[in-house]
Design a protein around this motif. Structure first.
Motif, short mmCIF file in Angstrom:
data_model
loop_
_atom_site.label_atom_id
_atom_site.label_comp_id
_atom_site.label_asym_id
_atom_site.label_seq_id
_atom_site.Cartn_x
_atom_site.Cartn_y
_atom_site.Cartn_z
N GLY A 120 0.79 -1.22 0.00
CA GLY A 120 0.00 0.00 0.00
C GLY A 120 0.82 1.27 0.00
N GLU A 121 2.15 1.14 0.07
CA GLU A 121 3.04 2.31 0.10
C GLU A 121 3.72 2.49 -1.25
OE1 GLU A 121 3.38 4.46 2.65
OE2 GLU A 121 1.79 3.32 3.65
N LEU A 122 3.87 3.75 -1.66
CA LEU A 122 4.52 4.06 -2.93
C LEU A 122 6.03 3.90 -2.80
CD1 LEU A 122 4.34 5.17 -5.84
CD2 LEU A 122 4.50 7.48 -4.85
N THR A 123 6.61 3.15 -3.72
CA THR A 123 8.06 3.00 -3.76
C THR A 123 8.49 2.84 -5.22
OG1 THR A 123 9.95 1.77 -2.88
CG2 THR A 123 8.02 0.47 -3.54
N TRP A 124 9.79 2.75 -5.45
CA TRP A 124 10.29 2.62 -6.81
C TRP A 124 11.21 1.41 -6.91
CZ3 TRP A 124 8.55 7.19 -5.11
CH2 TRP A 124 7.88 8.03 -6.02
N ARG A 125 11.20 0.77 -8.08
CA ARG A 125 12.08 -0.36 -8.35
C ARG A 125 12.75 -0.14 -9.71
NH1 ARG A 125 7.25 -4.74 -9.75
NH2 ARG A 125 6.74 -3.89 -11.83
N ASP A 126 13.82 -0.88 -9.95
CA ASP A 126 14.50 -0.76 -11.24
C ASP A 126 13.55 -1.12 -12.38
OD1 ASP A 126 16.84 -0.04 -10.00
OD2 ASP A 126 17.72 -2.05 -10.07
N ALA A 127 13.64 -0.36 -13.47
CA ALA A 127 12.85 -0.70 -14.66
C ALA A 127 13.30 -2.05 -15.20
CB ALA A 127 13.04 0.39 -15.71
N PRO A 128 12.45 -2.72 -15.99
CA PRO A 128 12.82 -4.04 -16.51
C PRO A 128 14.15 -4.00 -17.27
CG PRO A 128 10.51 -3.58 -16.94
CD PRO A 128 11.10 -2.32 -16.40
#
Length: 427
Positions: free
Chosen positions: A215-223
């Motif tokens: 439920g929290e906004l976070t970022w991950r590496d793009a594919p």
């Protein structure tokens, strides 16, 4: 892994087919409207990679969006989370916030280079050969069409999105989207990484994509790998080695052409001209069968000073039909088509415009025009002395189509040419 594709509408090839059938009179207005309505897959959305979605891409590659926010589908929890995060970022970075970051500290020459590179790498709207010039001028930076053309020669085309391909922006986003694109361009040294952004200290923050975790906004590496290489490709395997945006020069002035969706055998067109002053005149000539031959359709009186440079998108279906019938067809205009001409070679934004006495004003039916996107030339094959001696036509009659055209008449009188952004002279 690639993201899911959310609720795209009627496939773009089918939409184009119905538009062409309507232009030919083979389907009626009801069928056309039904297809257009089915193409918009949700309230507040547009999947066509025209000016609006090109703007979204530009704001991200210039560091003015939160990373990965450009093409998140509306009406989803992730979009709601990004909207809240953007509002919090604005509150924190305004002049009264704890971490002020005025736009003047974000935008510089490197930002505009990044913007042009992003536009070229994605086959974005040619309207930005005006918009970016005007934006840069407001920031005290001068760019012109030569800058677009010079960069286009070295920037590979990494995306095919309608009208330059069959996919829409949802497919582009699902294949890896902006994070994949920016990482690829950074990896081959085609973007300035050392720029300030609202998402981090440099552009590397934009190689990541937003997700919800618990439920929290976070970022991950793009594919690491494109989810669909018919839509989005790495820099090592581009759709073409250049961006396909070029400047045409010659005795008709300077114009822009986008050839990323034009087949190579149509990069050079030489044919007699038919000259018009409105889109409606072209439509009437098409319906009467007068254009069913090799032809360069000239549409003038469409520049910033003449009528505010309206979108000429109604020309696309009839010109496409003529081309599909085997005719060699091109468009020359001092107006704009947003790059949406797709497969039809189109010299647009011709400068100087007709109403200012540009050479396009002296063109006549039957003049032989040669458009050569390979050599970067646009010429009328009429002896120079004879052409210069032709009288200019009288100015067009004022067009009254509602209060807007009259309201902005003063601005049109002082508008600059297309290559300088169509600005008013004192801005």
């Amino acid at each position: 892994c690639a993201l899911p594709i959310l609720s795209s509408g009627l496939p773009n090839p089918e939409k184009s087919r119905i538009r062409n059938l309507y232009a030919e009179g083979k389907v009626g207005r009801d069928e056309l409207l039904a297809a257009e309505a089915a193409s918009y897959h949700g309230a507040g959305t547009c999947t066509f990679y025209g000016t609006a979605n090109s703007n979204q891409m530009l704001m991200e590659v210039m560091g003015l969006h939160l990373p990965g926010a450009a093409f998140i589908h509306p009406h989803t929890p992730l979009r709601d989370a990004l909207t809240r995060a953007a509002a919090q970022r604005v509150a924190a970075q305004t002049a009264l916030g704890p971490n002020p970051l005025p736009i003047a500290d974000v935008i510089d020459e490197r930002s505009f280079v990044n913007a042009i590179v992003g536009l070229l790498a994605t086959g974005g709207s040619t309207n930005h050969t005006l918009h970016l010039v005007a934006m840069a001028h407001a920031a005290g930076i001068r760019i012109n069409w030569d800058d677009f053309s010079d960069l286009s020669a070295v920037v590979p085309l990494l995306a095919r999105v309608y009208p330059n391909g069959k996919a829409d922006v949802n497919h582009f986003h699902a294949a890896g989207g902006m994070g994949f694109l920016i990482r690829e361009l950074l990896g081959v040294g085609l973007l300035h990484a050392d720029v300030r952004t609202v998402g981090g200290p440099d552009l590397h923050a934009y190689t990541r994509e937003p997700v919800l975790a618990g439920g929290e906004l976070t970022w991950r590496d793009a594919p690491a790998v494109s989810g669909d290489d018919s839509v989005l490709r790495p820099a090592s395997n581009p759709f073409s080695a250049d961006g396909g945006l070029r400047v045409l020069r010659g005795n008709l002035g300077r114009a822009v052409i986008k050839v990323s969706a034009v087949t190579p055998e149509r990069h050079v067109i030489e044919a007699p001209a038919m000259v018009f002053n409105t889109q409606q005149q072209v439509a009437e000539a098409f319906k009467a069968g007068l254009l069913a031959r090799d032809v360069v359709v000239v549409v003038r009186e469409q520049g910033p000073r003449a009528n505010g440079m309206p979108e000429l998108h109604k020309l696309t279906p009839p010109l496409s039909v003529l081309q599909n019938q085997g005719h060699r067809v091109a468009l020359v205009t001092d107006g704009r088509m947003s790059g949406a001409s797709g497969s039809v070679p189109a010299a647009i934004h011709l400068t100087p415009e007709s109403i200012c006495g540009g050479p396009i004003a002296r063109l006549r039916d039957g003049d032989i025009i040669r458009l050569d996107a390979r050599a970067g030339t646009l010429e009328v094959r009429v002896p120079a002395a004879e052409f210069a001696a032709r009288p200019l036509p009288p100015p067009p009659a004022p067009v009254h189509g509602g209060s807007g055209r009259d309201l902005f008449s003063t601005f049109r009188l002082v508008a600059t040419d297309a290559e300088t952004g169509g600005r008013t002279c004192n801005t």
